[in-house]
Design an enzyme around this catalytic site. Sequence first.
Site, mmCIF file in Angstrom:
data_model
loop_
_atom_site.group_PDB
_atom_site.id
_atom_site.type_symbol
_atom_site.label_atom_id
_atom_site.label_comp_id
_atom_site.label_asym_id
_atom_site.label_seq_id
_atom_site.Cartn_x
_atom_site.Cartn_y
_atom_site.Cartn_z
ATOM 1 N N HIS A 1 43.100 35.731 40.072
ATOM 2 C CA HIS A 1 43.131 36.853 39.116
ATOM 3 C C HIS A 1 42.655 36.444 37.725
ATOM 4 O O HIS A 1 43.151 36.945 36.727
ATOM 5 C CB HIS A 1 44.543 37.419 38.977
ATOM 6 C CG HIS A 1 44.883 38.400 40.050
ATOM 7 N ND1 HIS A 1 44.480 39.712 40.024
ATOM 8 C CD2 HIS A 1 45.592 38.258 41.208
ATOM 9 C CE1 HIS A 1 44.930 40.343 41.100
ATOM 10 N NE2 HIS A 1 45.599 39.493 41.849
ATOM 11 N N ASP B 1 49.768 34.951 42.486
ATOM 12 C CA ASP B 1 49.690 35.899 43.598
ATOM 13 C C ASP B 1 48.257 36.091 44.074
ATOM 14 O O ASP B 1 47.299 35.794 43.373
ATOM 15 C CB ASP B 1 50.252 37.257 43.169
ATOM 16 C CG ASP B 1 49.485 37.834 42.006
ATOM 17 O OD1 ASP B 1 49.214 37.085 41.044
ATOM 18 O OD2 ASP B 1 49.140 39.029 42.042
ATOM 19 N N GLU B 2 48.148 36.594 45.271
ATOM 20 C CA GLU B 2 46.888 37.035 45.857
ATOM 21 C C GLU B 2 45.769 36.012 45.700
ATOM 22 O O GLU B 2 44.672 36.351 45.274
ATOM 23 C CB GLU B 2 46.454 38.380 45.228
ATOM 24 C CG GLU B 2 47.443 39.496 45.526
ATOM 25 C CD GLU B 2 46.918 40.857 45.095
ATOM 26 O OE1 GLU B 2 46.978 41.773 45.921
ATOM 27 O OE2 GLU B 2 46.459 41.002 43.946
ATOM 28 N N VAL B 3 46.078 34.762 45.982
ATOM 29 C CA VAL B 3 45.018 33.762 45.938
ATOM 30 C C VAL B 3 44.217 33.882 47.220
ATOM 31 O O VAL B 3 44.696 33.626 48.306
ATOM 32 C CB VAL B 3 45.575 32.342 45.786
ATOM 33 C CG1 VAL B 3 44.424 31.339 45.851
ATOM 34 C CG2 VAL B 3 46.311 32.227 44.472
#
Lengths: 657, 657
Positions: free
Chosen positions: B225, B286-288
């Site tokens: 992100h 998050d959301e790697v």
Amino acid sequence: MPMPSLIQLGVGQLPVDRSFSVAITGMGGARLERGVVRFVAELSRQTGMFLQQKPVGSANPTLRIHAVHGSEKAQELSEDESYELVISQSGAKLTAANPLGILHGLQTFLQLVEITANGFAVPVVTIKDQPRFAWRGLLIDVGRHFIPLDVLKRNLDGMAAVKMNVLHWHLYDNEGFRVESKRFPKLQEAGSDGLYYTQDEIRDFVAYAHDRGIRVVPEFEMPGHSRSLFAGYPELASGPGPYTIEPGGADAVMDPTREETYKFIDKFIAEMAKLFPDDYFHIGGDEVNGHQWDSNPKIQAFIHAHGMKNNQDLQAYFNERLQKILSKHHKIMMGWDEVLHPDLPKTVVVQSWRGQQSLATAAQQGYSGLLSFGYYLDLMWPASRHYAVDPMSGAAAALNPEEKSRILGGEACMWSEWVTPENIDSRIWPRNAAIAERLWSPPEVQDPDSMYERLGELSWRLEWLGLTHRSALIPALHRMVGTDDIGALRTLAETVEPVKDYTRMSSLKTTWDFRAPLNRLVDVARPESDQAQHFKNSVQAYIESSYTDRAAEGEIRMLLTIWRDNDRRLHPLLEQSFLLHELAPLSEDLSTLGTDGLLALDYLDKSAPSPESWRSQTLAFVEPAKTPKADMLLMVVVPVQQLIEASAGEVVNSNRK
Amino acid sequence: MPMPSLIQLGVGQLPVDRSFSVAITGMGGARLERGVVRFVAELSRQTGMFLQQKPVGSANPTLRIHAVHGSEKAQELSEDESYELVISQSGAKLTAANPLGILHGLQTFLQLVEITANGFAVPVVTIKDQPRFAWRGLLIDVGRHFIPLDVLKRNLDGMAAVKMNVLHWHLYDNEGFRVESKRFPKLQEAGSDGLYYTQDEIRDFVAYAHDRGIRVVPEFEMPGHSRSLFAGYPELASGPGPYTIEPGGADAVMDPTREETYKFIDKFIAEMAKLFPDDYFHIGGDEVNGHQWDSNPKIQAFIHAHGMKNNQDLQAYFNERLQKILSKHHKIMMGWDEVLHPDLPKTVVVQSWRGQQSLATAAQQGYSGLLSFGYYLDLMWPASRHYAVDPMSGAAAALNPEEKSRILGGEACMWSEWVTPENIDSRIWPRNAAIAERLWSPPEVQDPDSMYERLGELSWRLEWLGLTHRSALIPALHRMVGTDDIGALRTLAETVEPVKDYTRMSSLKTTWDFRAPLNRLVDVARPESDQAQHFKNSVQAYIESSYTDRAAEGEIRMLLTIWRDNDRRLHPLLEQSFLLHELAPLSEDLSTLGTDGLLALDYLDKSAPSPESWRSQTLAFVEPAKTPKADMLLMVVVPVQQLIEASAGEVVNSNRK
């Protein structure tokens, strides 16, 4: 609004989309660039698009800006404010001699943006524009009730939107001294309840105004209206004191016979002259009440010793001394029309508030002048009444061209006896825009219908600037009702206006108390009811159509029905809230008018004349419904009266001819 | 709201009039005094009275405040937030261990003020109150769309009003880096469109929050992100770049295999640790997305060389390194639930967003945690749905007391894909207050009807703080219509809600573009329609009364009539504005529902069963009316459907039994 002096409308539009860009050619400068950034930010808000805020060097900008000269450090009265805006289908160009003209042109551009079936756009048009008067001001009184800087700043934004260029800052009055003095700190310490502006804040505020093309002219009232000043420095007063800013304090005036007074003024003005860079400095000078001078034998002795005839001569002597001090500090003196006296030099600027005659007299005698009579926003007049007042009309119409050239313009005045941070926007806006147009646009622009149409449009657009002249009503109604359901109170609120002129002040049973809460309906009711205006227009259209205009009739019937039923909804609330008790008679009147109006409408609808007995009975009710209640006027009485009278039938026939 | 843990209501009231005064005994301090000045200013605004803002030393104050201890320099998680407020007919006393408890108690006092027949007053009451959870936060994402500080500040005021104590500041994301770094200036220069906070502004903002009892926890997303970060420092990324913040840019993740990455992070955190005094520091996590790591041979080689199994292990390695750096700078690391990995020390705080299970798992493994799953304000859920989510429910219900004690609280999340400075207040408020109550009040407080009643009351009171969650609709409607007459559009706007969950994002035809204008009705339509709720309740009451509740019937008939006639009024406007075109189907549906509902009501009114053919025909229309149009849902379909179904007659009888 204000209407430009020349508009040539073309065919087609220039789209305003997310690729919108601005380029600056010619003279730039930080003030102009900040103006452009602000312009794009406002355009973003207006359209809800994320636009590139910084000017581009692009070869093909949507809007090209060209100023011939750069900004002066302080804006001058004589500055060229003209601009030319040419919009074609492929781009727009804004040209002006000075950044000030550019700022005005950008405001015009913003007002031209409209929503269309295909997107936002501005019309193809050529506008050449310049102001009629060089001085277009708004006075805000922060002495009687303190107004915080964020509220003042959004009003500066509003002024810039209607091309006003002077904020006349009435910085103190008997009730409070609002400027930090480092030299005489007791001015703000003893002279206020802690609510004043620091010098840093003032510098920031003056810069904020300058960025928006607005000069800030400070007013320091002398020798009267200055009790708050004596709270810290009683030795300056003509009477023994002590002085406080508490409500009900005695009238007090400076002692013009003591040299210490002038020493104080000299030092004080030296400090303030640095803080306020404008060339002009207002010393008040109005309403000097002779009581203290009359009752002080030393002062009377001074008058006789110096061969003066009366207190007026003493004030002229004071003003002369004051004028020399101001001149020493490179300031041009301004005063209210009472300062007019043959002993004063012709450089003094006279502001007329007691009538248009004094402005003409001053101009004849060689003084420059401003008109404020007719522009008092606190009197709650309709916009059209202010709009009809022209600085060049009345006694001024007979002046020769040279004398006329001395009339610099005018100022709207927002005196703050009944004004708070919460309601001030609604007292100034949108009516102030009508005065702004009077001072900017050519004298031929004077059709009130056109003005009202454009004023209605401008009014909601002003909300983009953060002004709360419309929205502030809602939280105030919640406060009064104490619940979420404000519908019935709002219905009533939209049909009333505060009493006009000085009626509220003169109907007070006790002395005016500046600390008394301003949380009644009269304090937030709008000075000019849009709904009453709308209803009046519908009744007018219905009568003029000889009762055949069904759209108008439908509108009238809908409103009358809502009003008829409103008291039933509102009454239970009125009992639960101490702020609503006083509204019972108004609410009952409104419902009665609804009932009577509907009956009249039924007679007219059926072309059956109403019975004489019913008419005289209902019309007998109408007159008392016109009297003020809770310091407000029910503004829908007259159109209902017209319907009742029309229902007699004769009028119907005469109208049909 | 939030409901206190103990309330004992007495008899009578304490008047709040213009003589209202506050005295501070016990520990004072500048933070407490500023809190009292703010409290009195808010009380002034609420009541419209000019109150003395400074605390008095008076022997007989209206409100006496006593704090046992002074303020710590930085607020701590474990701080005692309890307070006791005792109001009698002669005065009030507020006591707390710390100034923080006093601040909470003052908010309770403000909510108790009501208008009565005799004046403003607070009831005689004894309140003993403390929070259920120590961590009650709101996340605001300023990365995707920049939110100016004045907007954030009024939201801090709102948080303080509902006793929330953490602002989780999501300071950057792919679309923008919003913090000035002096050490790495390309972060804000290349990583933003010029919209970021300077360090001075951040210090001022953190102090503003601290004054209101709110900790500011910054979030800097690592390793994913973070495309905006690579715009200035592409060498930190796992892929070759180049990187920009332009819409549609590729996904990008930090390269955790290079020592330079950690050197950069160390220096960057050293700078940020000073700027943000709070003990906690959020690193995202998050959301790697594995794409970049998978396609970089050097990274894959590193994974194998270090005996790791996969990308998750690599992220755990990165987090371990990160945790050591944070620890060196005296910060406690926080991350989203993806960071959970056995290699991490137990000091790390885990924030659950993917479900309640991860919170329970973390607590079982010895980690402290926060719940955000169920509290995502951007999903446009009704307040009641958030309200029903409890950090201690779901998987957490089975935890033992020690494990439960690791659940620190929760955070509402305002992700900003569809959020602007204009609409953010309406996305946060009033729904956020329901989450605030869940986190503060005892777990037994869970009746949604009571919550909604109090939420409606709180909602208009929040307007005193300058929040625009209600008022911002109006200027937006003016923009869309382009004229003063927004009545018909408002009627439609009040019956719709934006689509829920991620429907809007997933129905996009192109990639999401953060620079696309957010000026459609869906962008300002309220997440929860008060009017639809009100209509639904009226229909419910009418049906439950077996069609005898005349008040409910009148209400239903009035609304249905307005809706039936609305398309006729709105239609001409829809054609003139490109922003309104898309509303035509919704507007037609609403009018059809009005017509059908009125017919059903007539059948019910006459106790005559509606014809089967009419019913099946109209019900066939109802289903398509439930589908999203223009990214919105018409929220009045189901109650109209109920009326139509009820008009069959059988249901009438079964209801009457």
